[in-house]
Design an enzyme around this catalytic site. Structure first.
Site, PDB file in Angstrom:
ATOM      1  N   GLY A  23     -29.007  -5.464  41.916  1.00  0.00           N
ATOM      2  CA  GLY A  23     -30.552  -5.078  42.470  1.00  0.00           C
ATOM      3  C   GLY A  23     -30.352  -5.134  43.816  1.00  0.00           C
ATOM      4  N   GLY A  38     -33.324  -8.280  46.514  1.00  0.00           N
ATOM      5  CA  GLY A  38     -31.988  -8.349  45.883  1.00  0.00           C
ATOM      6  C   GLY A  38     -31.209  -8.171  47.051  1.00  0.00           C
ATOM      7  N   ASN A  45     -25.596  -2.168  42.480  1.00  0.00           N
ATOM      8  CA  ASN A  45     -27.389  -2.025  42.245  1.00  0.00           C
ATOM      9  C   ASN A  45     -26.849   0.131  41.575  1.00  0.00           C
ATOM     10  OD1 ASN A  45     -29.534  -1.395  43.017  1.00  0.00           O
ATOM     11  ND2 ASN A  45     -30.000   0.282  43.405  1.00  0.00           N
ATOM     12  N   SER A 102     -39.698 -17.326  46.258  1.00  0.00           N
ATOM     13  CA  SER A 102     -40.836 -17.328  46.629  1.00  0.00           C
ATOM     14  C   SER A 102     -40.556 -16.646  48.262  1.00  0.00           C
ATOM     15  CB  SER A 102     -41.536 -17.946  46.547  1.00  0.00           C
ATOM     16  OG  SER A 102     -42.405 -17.673  47.519  1.00  0.00           O
ATOM     17  N   GLY A 130     -40.771 -13.269  50.530  1.00  0.00           N
ATOM     18  CA  GLY A 130     -40.142 -11.698  49.892  1.00  0.00           C
ATOM     19  C   GLY A 130     -39.371 -12.335  50.993  1.00  0.00           C
ATOM     20  N   LYS A 180     -42.420 -21.512  39.845  1.00  0.00           N
ATOM     21  CA  LYS A 180     -43.146 -19.739  40.701  1.00  0.00           C
ATOM     22  C   LYS A 180     -43.979 -19.540  40.355  1.00  0.00           C
ATOM     23  CE  LYS A 180     -43.085 -16.710  43.080  1.00  0.00           C
ATOM     24  NZ  LYS A 180     -42.464 -16.016  43.200  1.00  0.00           N
ATOM     25  N   HIS A 184     -47.296 -21.672  41.873  1.00  0.00           N
ATOM     26  CA  HIS A 184     -46.771 -20.863  43.124  1.00  0.00           C
ATOM     27  C   HIS A 184     -47.876 -19.871  42.890  1.00  0.00           C
ATOM     28  CE1 HIS A 184     -45.639 -18.801  46.289  1.00  0.00           C
ATOM     29  NE2 HIS A 184     -45.017 -19.611  46.884  1.00  0.00           N
ATOM     30  N   ASN A 185     -47.456 -18.684  42.661  1.00  0.00           N
ATOM     31  CA  ASN A 185     -48.395 -17.512  43.128  1.00  0.00           C
ATOM     32  C   ASN A 185     -49.692 -17.149  42.448  1.00  0.00           C
ATOM     33  OD1 ASN A 185     -46.069 -16.855  43.441  1.00  0.00           O
ATOM     34  ND2 ASN A 185     -46.119 -15.175  42.194  1.00  0.00           N
ATOM     35  N   GLU A 230     -51.083 -18.920  45.121  1.00  0.00           N
ATOM     36  CA  GLU A 230     -51.526 -18.676  46.516  1.00  0.00           C
ATOM     37  C   GLU A 230     -52.827 -17.424  46.635  1.00  0.00           C
ATOM     38  OE1 GLU A 230     -47.325 -15.736  46.612  1.00  0.00           O
ATOM     39  OE2 GLU A 230     -49.062 -13.915  47.081  1.00  0.00           O
ATOM     40  N   TYR A 231     -52.511 -16.965  45.079  1.00  0.00           N
ATOM     41  CA  TYR A 231     -53.694 -16.106  44.922  1.00  0.00           C
ATOM     42  C   TYR A 231     -55.238 -16.968  45.706  1.00  0.00           C
ATOM     43  CZ  TYR A 231     -51.726 -12.300  42.267  1.00  0.00           C
ATOM     44  OH  TYR A 231     -51.287 -11.584  40.848  1.00  0.00           O
ATOM     45  N   HIS A 287     -70.612 -30.500  13.576  1.00  0.00           N
ATOM     46  CA  HIS A 287     -69.502 -30.752  14.135  1.00  0.00           C
ATOM     47  C   HIS A 287     -68.627 -32.605  14.878  1.00  0.00           C
ATOM     48  CE1 HIS A 287     -67.536 -26.862  14.323  1.00  0.00           C
ATOM     49  NE2 HIS A 287     -68.856 -26.554  15.214  1.00  0.00           N
TER      50      HIS A 287
HETATM   51  P1  NAP Z   1     -37.944  -3.363  44.324  1.00  0.00           P
HETATM   52  O1  NAP Z   1     -37.215  -2.947  45.728  1.00  0.00           O
HETATM   53  O2  NAP Z   1     -38.348  -2.514  43.563  1.00  0.00           O
HETATM   54  O3  NAP Z   1     -35.914  -3.439  43.917  1.00  0.00           O
HETATM   55  C1  NAP Z   1     -35.493  -3.076  42.163  1.00  0.00           C
HETATM   56  C2  NAP Z   1     -34.107  -3.673  42.278  1.00  0.00           C
HETATM   57  O4  NAP Z   1     -34.206  -2.921  40.328  1.00  0.00           O
HETATM   58  C3  NAP Z   1     -33.817  -1.791  42.383  1.00  0.00           C
HETATM   59  O5  NAP Z   1     -32.532  -2.412  43.064  1.00  0.00           O
HETATM   60  C4  NAP Z   1     -33.465  -1.180  41.284  1.00  0.00           C
HETATM   61  O6  NAP Z   1     -32.369  -0.003  41.660  1.00  0.00           O
HETATM   62  C5  NAP Z   1     -33.509  -1.877  40.198  1.00  0.00           C
HETATM   63  N1  NAP Z   1     -33.751  -1.715  39.085  1.00  0.00           N
HETATM   64  C6  NAP Z   1     -35.265  -1.311  38.507  1.00  0.00           C
HETATM   65  N2  NAP Z   1     -34.686  -0.987  36.997  1.00  0.00           N
HETATM   66  C7  NAP Z   1     -33.646  -1.437  36.655  1.00  0.00           C
HETATM   67  C8  NAP Z   1     -33.326  -1.042  35.617  1.00  0.00           C
HETATM   68  N3  NAP Z   1     -34.159  -0.873  34.534  1.00  0.00           N
HETATM   69  N4  NAP Z   1     -32.052  -1.982  35.006  1.00  0.00           N
HETATM   70  C9  NAP Z   1     -31.447  -2.011  36.605  1.00  0.00           C
HETATM   71  N5  NAP Z   1     -31.867  -1.951  37.629  1.00  0.00           N
HETATM   72  C10 NAP Z   1     -33.165  -2.361  37.978  1.00  0.00           C
HETATM   73  O7  NAP Z   1     -38.058  -4.823  43.786  1.00  0.00           O
HETATM   74  P2  NAP Z   1     -37.857  -5.975  44.622  1.00  0.00           P
HETATM   75  O8  NAP Z   1     -39.360  -6.652  45.162  1.00  0.00           O
HETATM   76  O9  NAP Z   1     -36.807  -6.587  45.058  1.00  0.00           O
HETATM   77  O10 NAP Z   1     -37.478  -6.839  43.198  1.00  0.00           O
HETATM   78  C11 NAP Z   1     -37.186  -7.138  42.248  1.00  0.00           C
HETATM   79  C12 NAP Z   1     -37.611  -9.517  41.319  1.00  0.00           C
HETATM   80  O11 NAP Z   1     -38.333  -9.771  42.600  1.00  0.00           O
HETATM   81  C13 NAP Z   1     -38.737  -8.397  40.971  1.00  0.00           C
HETATM   82  O12 NAP Z   1     -38.948  -9.283  39.703  1.00  0.00           O
HETATM   83  C14 NAP Z   1     -40.370  -8.633  41.505  1.00  0.00           C
HETATM   84  O13 NAP Z   1     -41.309  -9.308  40.463  1.00  0.00           O
HETATM   85  C15 NAP Z   1     -38.825 -10.274  42.211  1.00  0.00           C
HETATM   86  N6  NAP Z   1     -40.034 -10.931  43.025  1.00  0.00           N
HETATM   87  C16 NAP Z   1     -40.440 -10.168  44.450  1.00  0.00           C
HETATM   88  C17 NAP Z   1     -40.972 -10.146  45.858  1.00  0.00           C
HETATM   89  C18 NAP Z   1     -41.452  -9.898  46.510  1.00  0.00           C
HETATM   90  O14 NAP Z   1     -41.904  -9.882  47.492  1.00  0.00           O
HETATM   91  N7  NAP Z   1     -40.624  -8.107  46.078  1.00  0.00           N
HETATM   92  C19 NAP Z   1     -40.405 -11.454  46.420  1.00  0.00           C
HETATM   93  C20 NAP Z   1     -40.592 -12.529  45.213  1.00  0.00           C
HETATM   94  C21 NAP Z   1     -40.500 -11.819  43.872  1.00  0.00           C
HETATM   95  P3  NAP Z   1     -32.271   1.485  41.720  1.00  0.00           P
HETATM   96  O15 NAP Z   1     -32.115   1.378  43.167  1.00  0.00           O
HETATM   97  O16 NAP Z   1     -31.452   1.556  40.550  1.00  0.00           O
HETATM   98  O17 NAP Z   1     -34.022   2.089  41.382  1.00  0.00           O
END
Ligand code: NAP
Length: 466
Positions: A10, A15, A33, A128, A130, A182, A185-186, A189-190, A449
């Protein structure tokens, strides 16, 4: 050749940043990916770090690129994508190879995945901070068997944020403990964000301050007890100008906030645990309400605009700062209280002081106050944080400012759901004799009761008659 120490699946926002961070810390990382072109592009853009990154086109290639026993991080959207990825990967892996879900999984899903994995190594880790955190040092909350954590701890600690040289990466407990922490934590955060937004509302609508003045106020508060990432970025958001119109950026942003569900999960879980987290609940409700823009506009048309504007002497900026200090302590006290309840309910022995410590850097709720919270929880993890001497003293100094702020806002029609919930929690928690005797009387009246008497004994009934 099998040279990579860890794999990442990912290459989205998180990722990709995490893989670069791993490489930057001297570990060879193999990446895959779903959309193959992204992998290639990621590798091409990796600059000096490219030599530490092995891009792979198939899962088989990814597995072949990894040293045994393998460890592969999943950074894909929570839910079905994680299960699908595990199902695709497991048949390619050996018995000692480990899958690590680092997305924002619901901890119940992580509990299930740990069960389903049986003897096969699986970890669920909350990450956590971002994109910036993932790239340069996130806060990491680990869950699953300790032996599995220990196998990858050196990598996770190396890539995590550091506080005085101490890694912000800790094993929280078995199963979904990391993802549970986590989620809380969120939730915090809210509430933290909502309280800041409420004080922003008072400054904007009550005190008629310009965005520039609001930005300066946040910047000033960021040098005091409120020093935190969220106060810092709130100041920067308030200071920004829209390049298209020249107006303050905040004035062109729609007042409806989204959510991905982690705050909601926290609130649902708090209800299951009977853990009182009213400020966090209020913050989730406020986001839901924010999305009802048409209904709010209709309400304003029907009932008229609230008075809002208050003379400057009504509330000083110092009072607002103190109100926010009190609100923040109360919101964290609720969050840690919930973690303590979960610890008992799930048999996890969640390390409260260590949780405060991993949140000190790298994560969205990082703040100066967390250092003192960690010390207070280390002294006594079972005590409500608001009763710890340092925070009790701070609340003694600030709760009247919170009261004044909530009261004036109510009089001027400004909604402060999180701050007023915080105040109600404070007042409830400092009231030895509350009003649930009336609830018990009512329950006994209509449902027999029974109730406990102040002078002793359970299961009494009142002389209610018919
Ligand atoms: P993102 O930018 O939307 O990236 C999603 C990734 O997952 C992409 O590489 C996508 O591949 C892949 N993917 C999506 N659906 C898939 C599937 N069905 N099978 C295999 N690969 C798939 O998301 P992100 O923000 O990096 O978030 C990833 C995780 O981290 C989530 O659980 C999110 O909640 C968590 N997270 C995010 C943040 C943040 O600030 N963004 C912070 C903490 C935790 P393609 O390129 O092929 O679409």
């Amino acid at each position: 050749m099998s040279t990579a120490e860890i794999g990442v699946i990912g290459l989205g926002t998180m990722g990709a940043a995490l893989a670069l961070n791993i490489a930057d810390n001297g570990f060879d990382v193999a990446v895959w990916n779903r959309t193959a072109e992204k992998t290639q592009k990621f590798h091409e853009d990796a600059g000096d770090l490219a030599s530490r990154i092995t891009p792979t086109q198939t899962l088989e290639e990814l597995v072949a690129a990894l040293k045994e026993p393998r460890a592969i991080i999943l950074m894909v959207p929570a839910g079905a994508a994680v299960d699908d990825q595990i199902a695709a990967l497991r048949p390619l892996l050996g018995r000692d190879d480990m899958i690590i879900d680092a997305g924002n999984a619901n901890f119940h899903d992580t509990n299930r995945r740990v069960r389903e994995a049986g003897d096969l190594p699986f970890l669920g880790i909350g990450v956590s901070g971002g994109e910036e955190g993932a790239r340069f040092g996130p806060s990491i909350m680990g869950g699953g068997k300790r032996v599995y954590w220990d196998r990858v701890a050196h990598i996770l600690e190396a890539i995590s944020a550091k506080h005085d040289g101490q890694p912000c990466a800790t094993w929280m407990g078995e199963d979904g403990a990391g993802h549970f922490v986590k989620a809380v934590h969120n939730g915090i955060e809210y509430a933290d964000m909502q309280m800041i937004a409420e004080v922003y509302g008072i400054m904007r609508d009550g005190l008629s301050m310009t965005s520039t003045a609001i930005a300066e106020t946040f910047a000033k508060w960021d040098k005091g007890p409120l020093r935190s990432y969220l106060i810092e970025i709130s100041g920067k958001v308030a200071a920004a100008t829209d390049p298209a119109t020249g107006q303050p950026m905040l004035d062109v942003i729609v007042d409806a906030a989204g959510q991905k569900g982690t705050g909601r999960w926290t609130v649902i879980e708090a209800q299951h645990l009977a853990a009182p987290i009213p400020a966090i609940e209020a913050a989730v409700v406020a986001r839901n309400l924010s999305s009802q823009r048409d209904a709010r506009a209709a309400g304003e048309a029907l009932f008229g605009t609230a008075p809002r504007h208050m003379p400057h002497e009504t509330l000083s900026l110092a009072t607002l700062e103190q109100a926010l200090i009190a609100g923040k302590i109360l919101c964290y006290a609720q969050g840690f209280g919930m973690i303590e309840k979960a610890s008992d309910a799930f048999g996890w022995a969640l390390p409260l002081p260590a949780i405060a410590e991993v949140w000190r850097e790298g994560c969205i709720i990082r703040s100066a106050m967390l250092d003192d919270m960690a010390s207070a929880l280390r002294e006594n993890p079972d005590r409500n944080l608001m009763m710890a001497p340092k925070f009790a003293a701070l609340l003694t100094d600030t709760h009247n400012a919170l009261r004044q702020t909530v009261a004036q806002a109510a009089l001027h029609g400004l909604a402060l759901p999180a701050l007023s919930s915080g105040l109600a929690y404070f007042d409830a928690m400092r009231t030895a004799r509350g009003t649930a005797n009336m609830i018990q009387g009512q329950r006994d009246f209509f449902g027999a009761h029974g109730f406990a008497r102040m002078d002793g004994g359970e299961g009494h009934h009142g002389p209610w008659g018919s």
